[in-house]
Design an enzyme around this catalytic site. Structure first.
Site, PDB file in Angstrom:
ATOM      1  N   ASP A  34       0.828  -1.218   0.000  1.00  7.59           N
ATOM      2  CA  ASP A  34       0.000   0.000   0.000  1.00  7.59           C
ATOM      3  C   ASP A  34       0.860   1.265   0.000  1.00  7.59           C
ATOM      4  O   ASP A  34       0.344   2.373   0.115  1.00  7.59           O
ATOM      5  CB  ASP A  34      -0.948   0.011   1.208  1.00  7.59           C
ATOM      6  CG  ASP A  34      -0.196   0.065   2.530  1.00  7.59           C
ATOM      7  OD1 ASP A  34       1.050  -0.032   2.507  1.00  7.59           O
ATOM      8  OD2 ASP A  34      -0.848   0.210   3.577  1.00  7.59           O
ATOM      9  N   LYS A 193      18.402  36.354 -14.939  1.00  3.50           N
ATOM     10  CA  LYS A 193      17.310  35.439 -15.319  1.00  3.50           C
ATOM     11  C   LYS A 193      16.019  35.856 -14.619  1.00  3.50           C
ATOM     12  O   LYS A 193      16.012  36.147 -13.446  1.00  3.50           O
ATOM     13  CB  LYS A 193      17.691  34.017 -14.895  1.00  3.50           C
ATOM     14  CG  LYS A 193      16.621  32.955 -15.094  1.00  3.50           C
ATOM     15  CD  LYS A 193      17.068  31.599 -14.559  1.00  3.50           C
ATOM     16  CE  LYS A 193      16.741  31.419 -13.095  1.00  3.50           C
ATOM     17  NZ  LYS A 193      16.995  30.045 -12.609  1.00  3.50           N
ATOM     18  N   ARG A 195      11.965  34.612 -13.926  1.00  2.00           N
ATOM     19  CA  ARG A 195      11.009  33.510 -14.060  1.00  2.00           C
ATOM     20  C   ARG A 195       9.608  34.092 -14.012  1.00  2.00           C
ATOM     21  O   ARG A 195       9.173  34.582 -12.986  1.00  2.00           O
ATOM     22  CB  ARG A 195      11.166  32.546 -12.875  1.00  2.00           C
ATOM     23  CG  ARG A 195      11.785  31.228 -13.245  1.00  2.00           C
ATOM     24  CD  ARG A 195      11.725  30.286 -12.079  1.00  2.00           C
ATOM     25  NE  ARG A 195      12.934  29.492 -11.933  1.00  2.00           N
ATOM     26  CZ  ARG A 195      13.279  28.491 -12.720  1.00  2.00           C
ATOM     27  NH1 ARG A 195      12.506  28.131 -13.720  1.00  2.00           N
ATOM     28  NH2 ARG A 195      14.380  27.827 -12.506  1.00  2.00           N
ATOM     29  N   ASP A 219      26.030  26.256 -10.811  1.00  5.05           N
ATOM     30  CA  ASP A 219      24.708  26.346 -10.158  1.00  5.05           C
ATOM     31  C   ASP A 219      24.581  25.238  -9.116  1.00  5.05           C
ATOM     32  O   ASP A 219      25.388  24.297  -9.089  1.00  5.05           O
ATOM     33  CB  ASP A 219      23.606  26.206 -11.222  1.00  5.05           C
ATOM     34  CG  ASP A 219      22.321  26.943 -10.840  1.00  5.05           C
ATOM     35  OD1 ASP A 219      22.205  27.380  -9.690  1.00  5.05           O
ATOM     36  OD2 ASP A 219      21.435  27.064 -11.705  1.00  5.05           O
ATOM     37  N   SER A 224      14.931  21.031 -14.865  1.00  2.30           N
ATOM     38  CA  SER A 224      14.472  20.848 -16.252  1.00  2.30           C
ATOM     39  C   SER A 224      15.624  21.086 -17.236  1.00  2.30           C
ATOM     40  O   SER A 224      15.556  20.661 -18.386  1.00  2.30           O
ATOM     41  CB  SER A 224      13.355  21.846 -16.563  1.00  2.30           C
ATOM     42  OG  SER A 224      13.876  23.159 -16.583  1.00  2.30           O
ATOM     43  N   GLY A 226      16.318  24.028 -18.233  1.00  3.02           N
ATOM     44  CA  GLY A 226      15.960  25.273 -18.925  1.00  3.02           C
ATOM     45  C   GLY A 226      16.893  26.426 -18.598  1.00  3.02           C
ATOM     46  O   GLY A 226      17.342  27.140 -19.510  1.00  3.02           O
ATOM     47  N   THR A 227      17.193  26.588 -17.324  1.00  2.19           N
ATOM     48  CA  THR A 227      18.058  27.708 -16.913  1.00  2.19           C
ATOM     49  C   THR A 227      19.397  27.640 -17.641  1.00  2.19           C
ATOM     50  O   THR A 227      19.855  28.630 -18.224  1.00  2.19           O
ATOM     51  CB  THR A 227      18.294  27.643 -15.384  1.00  2.19           C
ATOM     52  OG1 THR A 227      17.026  27.793 -14.739  1.00  2.19           O
ATOM     53  CG2 THR A 227      19.251  28.714 -14.905  1.00  2.19           C
TER      54      THR A 227
HETATM   55  C1  R5P Z   1      17.213  28.239  -8.982  1.00  2.52           C
HETATM   56  O1  R5P Z   1      17.283  29.218  -8.232  1.00  2.52           O
HETATM   57  C2  R5P Z   1      18.225  27.143  -8.936  1.00  2.52           C
HETATM   58  O2  R5P Z   1      19.467  27.583  -8.453  1.00  2.52           O
HETATM   59  C3  R5P Z   1      18.393  26.493 -10.305  1.00  2.52           C
HETATM   60  O3  R5P Z   1      18.895  27.478 -11.189  1.00  2.52           O
HETATM   61  C4  R5P Z   1      17.081  25.975 -10.826  1.00  2.52           C
HETATM   62  O4  R5P Z   1      16.453  25.159  -9.872  1.00  2.52           O
HETATM   63  C5  R5P Z   1      17.310  25.183 -12.110  1.00  2.52           C
HETATM   64  O5  R5P Z   1      16.072  24.756 -12.587  1.00  2.52           O
HETATM   65  P1  R5P Z   1      15.860  24.367 -14.116  1.00  2.52           P
HETATM   66  O6  R5P Z   1      16.973  23.420 -14.493  1.00  2.52           O
HETATM   67  O7  R5P Z   1      14.496  23.693 -14.120  1.00  2.52           O
HETATM   68  O8  R5P Z   1      15.851  25.612 -14.919  1.00  2.52           O
END
Ligand code: R5P
Length: 314
Positions: A34, A193, A195, A219, A224, A226-227
Site C-alpha cells: 500500500d 534570469k 522567471r 549552479d 528541467s 531550462g536555466t
Molecule cells: C534556482 O534558483 C536554482 O538555483 C536552479 O537554477 C534551478 O532550480 C534550475 O532549474 P531548471 O533546471 O528547471 O531551470
C-alpha cells in the site's frame, strides 16, 4: 560509528562506507504493497553514533518518509546520536512564501526531520544557506566547489586563463564567486534570469564580459535544464568561445537529458553524484559526474571525532 543507507542513492552510501572502511550497517528499508515504508535495523545501535545517508530526491516524498522512519527506528533503538546525512536536500527551493497562501515547505521538512529525532544534519550545497536556520539542531552545509574546481582544471588541462565563471542567476553570485576564487580569481559574469512562471526560465541580460571566453556556468541545481540551456544560448550569442556547466545536484527531471543533449550552445554538464542518475541520464554523453563521496566521508569522520568541519574549506 554506524552508517545506515536509505534506498535513494545506495551507490553513494557504499562509496562513503568504503572510504571510511566502515561497512554499511544491516537494515531493511522496504515498502508495503500500500506504499507504507517499513524499517528494521538489523544490528544493535544502542549508544552508537549513527549516520543515516539519504538524499530526498525523486521520489522526494518516499525518500523523505524513509529518512524520517529510519530516524524514528534509531531513536527507539537508543542510538546515542543520529546525524541525517542528506547529500541532496529536496524541497529546498520552497524556502519562502513565494506568493499568498503558499507554504514554506523547506521549513516543514526541517521540522519533520528534527521531530523524528535527528540530532544533526549534514548536507551539501543547500539551495540557500539560510535554510540552516530552519533547523534548531546543528547543521553542516558542505560545499562541492573544491571538487568542481579540480575537475575544471583537469578539463582545461590547467590552462584556465581564458575562463570566465558565470552565475546563471543573481541568487547564485556568491556561489559563482567562490568558484572564481578557487580558480585563481577568474572574471565573473551574471545572467539576469527572470522567471515569469514556476519551472520556466527566461534569460534577460548578461552582466559582464563573455566575448572570446570559455564560460563556466556554476549552479546548485539542474532540474528541467531550462536555466542552463537558455543561459548558454544567450552567452554564445554574446560571442563566447564555449559554455559548459558545473552543477552540484543533478535533479534532471523528465526530459531534461534530451533538452541538454539538443542544446548546441552547451558543451557539457558536470554534476555531482548527490542524486543517483536514471539510466537515461547515465546514457547521455553530455552529462558527466564527479564524486562527492570523499567530501562526505571526511565530514562524517570529522563529526564523529569532534573535529572542525568548516576547516575543510579553508
Ligand atoms: C534556482 O534558483 C536554482 O538555483 C536552479 O537554477 C534551478 O532550480 C534550475 O532549474 P531548471 O533546471 O528547471 O531551470
Amino acid at each position: 560509528m554506524k552508517l545506515i543507507s536509505g534506498n535513494s542513492n545506495r551507490k553513494l552510501s557504499e562509496n562513503i562506507a568504503a572510504r571510511l572502511a566502515n561497512p554499511l550497517a544491516e537494515a531493511e528499508i522496504r515498502t508495503f504493497k500500500d506504499g507504507e515504508v517499513f524499517v528494521e535495523i538489523k544490528e544493535n545501535v544502542r549508544g552508537e553514533d549513527v549516520f543515516v545517508i539519504q538524499s530526498t530526491s525523486n521520489p522526494a516524498n518516499d525518500n523523505l518518509m524513509e529518512l524520517l522512519i529510519t530516524i524514528d527506528a534509531l531513536t527507539r533503538a537508543s542510538a546515542s546520536r543520529i546525524t541525517a546525512v542528506i547529500p541532496y536536500f529536496g524541497y529546498a527551493r520552497q524556502d519562502r512564501k513565494a506568493g499568498p497562501r503558499t507554504p514554506i515547505s523547506a521549513k516543514l521538512v526541517a521540522n519533520l526531520i528534527t521531530t523524528a529525532g535527528a540530532d544533526r544534519v549534514l548536507t551539501v550545497d543547500l539551495h540557500a544557506g539560510q535554510i540552516q536556520g530552519f533547523f534548531d539542531i546543528p547543521t553542516d552545509n558542505l560545499f562541492a566547489v573544491n571538487v568542481f574546481a579540480e575537475k575544471i582544471r583537469a578539463m582545461h588541462k590547467g590552462d584556465i586563463d581564458d575562463v570566465t565563471v558565470v552565475s546563471p542567476d543573481t541568487g547564485g553570485v556568491v556561489r559563482a564567486r567562490s568558484l572564481s576564487k578557487r580558480l585563481g580569481n577568474r572574471p565573473l559574469a551574471i545572467v539576469d534570469k527572470r522567471r515569469e512562471q514556476a519551472g520556466v526560465s527566461e534569460v534577460m541580460h548578461i552582466i559582464g564580459d563573455v566575448k572570446d571566453r570559455h564560460c563556466i556556468l556554476f549552479d546548485d541545481i539542474v532540474d528541467s535544464g531550462g536555466t542552463l540551456c537558455n543561459a548558454a544560448q544567450a552567452i554564445m550569442e554574446k560571442g563566447a568561445k564555449s559554455v559548459s556547466a558545473y552543477v552540484t545536484h543533478g535533479v534532471l527531471s523528465d526530459g531534461a537529458h534530451e533538452r541538454i543533449a539538443k542544446a548546441k550552445a552547451l558543451t557539457r554538464i558536470v554534476t555531482s553524484d548527490s542524486i543517483l542518475s536514471t539510466p537515461e541520464v547515465e546514457a547521455c554523453k553530455k552529462i558527466e559526474k564527479v564524486e562527492i563521496g570523499g567530501l562526505l566521508a571526511e565530514a562524517i569522520r570529522r563529526i564523529a571525532n569532534e573535529e572542525s568541519v568548516s576547516s575543510l574549506f579553508d
